[in-house]
Design a protein around this motif. Sequence first.
Motif, PDB file in Angstrom:
ATOM      1  N   ALA A 153      -5.635 -25.655  15.666  1.00 18.19           N
ATOM      2  CA  ALA A 153      -6.329 -26.944  15.638  1.00 18.19           C
ATOM      3  C   ALA A 153      -5.866 -27.770  14.439  1.00 18.19           C
ATOM      4  CB  ALA A 153      -7.839 -26.728  15.597  1.00 18.19           C
ATOM      5  N   GLU A 154      -5.694 -27.097  13.300  1.00 22.58           N
ATOM      6  CA  GLU A 154      -5.210 -27.778  12.096  1.00 22.58           C
ATOM      7  C   GLU A 154      -3.791 -28.308  12.308  1.00 22.58           C
ATOM      8  OE1 GLU A 154      -4.112 -26.581   7.523  1.00 22.58           O
ATOM      9  OE2 GLU A 154      -5.779 -25.532   8.479  1.00 22.58           O
ATOM     10  N   TYR A 155      -2.939 -27.521  12.946  1.00 24.50           N
ATOM     11  CA  TYR A 155      -1.567 -27.956  13.244  1.00 24.50           C
ATOM     12  C   TYR A 155      -1.581 -29.224  14.095  1.00 24.50           C
ATOM     13  CZ  TYR A 155       2.862 -28.256  15.732  1.00 24.50           C
ATOM     14  OH  TYR A 155       4.032 -28.722  16.294  1.00 24.50           O
ATOM     15  N   TYR A 156      -2.351 -29.211  15.176  1.00 25.43           N
ATOM     16  CA  TYR A 156      -2.369 -30.361  16.082  1.00 25.43           C
ATOM     17  C   TYR A 156      -3.021 -31.569  15.428  1.00 25.43           C
ATOM     18  CZ  TYR A 156      -0.298 -27.703  19.816  1.00 25.43           C
ATOM     19  OH  TYR A 156       0.588 -26.967  20.560  1.00 25.43           O
ATOM     20  N   SER A 157      -4.037 -31.357  14.611  1.00 21.30           N
ATOM     21  CA  SER A 157      -4.689 -32.448  13.903  1.00 21.30           C
ATOM     22  C   SER A 157      -3.718 -33.086  12.900  1.00 21.30           C
ATOM     23  CB  SER A 157      -5.924 -31.909  13.181  1.00 21.30           C
ATOM     24  OG  SER A 157      -6.451 -32.882  12.330  1.00 21.30           O
ATOM     25  N   LYS A 158      -3.018 -32.239  12.153  1.00 16.91           N
ATOM     26  CA  LYS A 158      -2.069 -32.709  11.140  1.00 16.91           C
ATOM     27  C   LYS A 158      -0.897 -33.450  11.783  1.00 16.91           C
ATOM     28  CE  LYS A 158      -0.145 -29.482   8.747  1.00 16.91           C
ATOM     29  NZ  LYS A 158       0.095 -28.397   7.800  1.00 16.91           N
ATOM     30  N   ASN A 159      -0.532 -33.054  12.980  1.00 13.85           N
ATOM     31  CA  ASN A 159       0.603 -33.672  13.665  1.00 13.85           C
ATOM     32  C   ASN A 159       0.174 -34.781  14.618  1.00 13.85           C
ATOM     33  OD1 ASN A 159       3.224 -32.159  12.916  1.00 13.85           O
ATOM     34  ND2 ASN A 159       1.677 -30.568  13.132  1.00 13.85           N
ATOM     35  N   GLY A 160      -1.118 -35.155  14.567  1.00 12.37           N
ATOM     36  CA  GLY A 160      -1.624 -36.268  15.360  1.00 12.37           C
ATOM     37  C   GLY A 160      -1.503 -36.089  16.850  1.00 12.37           C
ATOM     38  N   ARG A 161      -1.676 -34.865  17.299  1.00  9.25           N
ATOM     39  CA  ARG A 161      -1.540 -34.595  18.739  1.00  9.25           C
ATOM     40  C   ARG A 161      -2.829 -34.014  19.276  1.00  9.25           C
ATOM     41  NH1 ARG A 161       3.914 -31.532  17.865  1.00  9.25           N
ATOM     42  NH2 ARG A 161       5.390 -33.238  17.951  1.00  9.25           N
TER      43      ARG A 161
END
Length: 166
Positions: A153-161
């Motif tokens: 979730a952190e990865y997708y949040s950080k990458n705006g996806r």
Amino acid sequence: KMRYLANHDGLTGLLNRHSYKDFATEYSKKPDNEDLIIVVMDINGLKTVNDNIGHDAGDELINGAASCMRRILSPHGEIYRMGGDEFMAIITGDLENWTDNLQALRDAFDAWTGKIITRLSVSIGTATNIDNKKLSLEEMIAVADKQMYAEKAEYYSKNGRNRRTT
């Protein structure tokens, strides 16, 4: 030959879900559970790669992740491809240096580059029974999954996806 095919993933050569189920059955029968660490791993962005670049690129990511896992984790335990972009390792050796091994795994993923795809991102979750021998395999996997999904979730949040649409 047939036994190998039944127990190994055709793409990566790692152990498959069937092999994991055999391990889980044997593990549940043991009176004294050995110390172990469960590592669940999930490739970030595989669907986007498959949809936008193609399945050869997706296969390259899967094989790249598997080769990093094999290099870092195989000396310490077994690695399973559970399906798609999901992997699990069951670590039974060298538990004292586990944080170093985990960092080495993250470094291997970060350093990987392929011919079609130049970047590999893998979310990781871990759990252990070292401090609580009563934890079942399923309970450890649930803890590791929760940690891995938080990282994802952190990865997708950080990458705006949005994980569900891209």
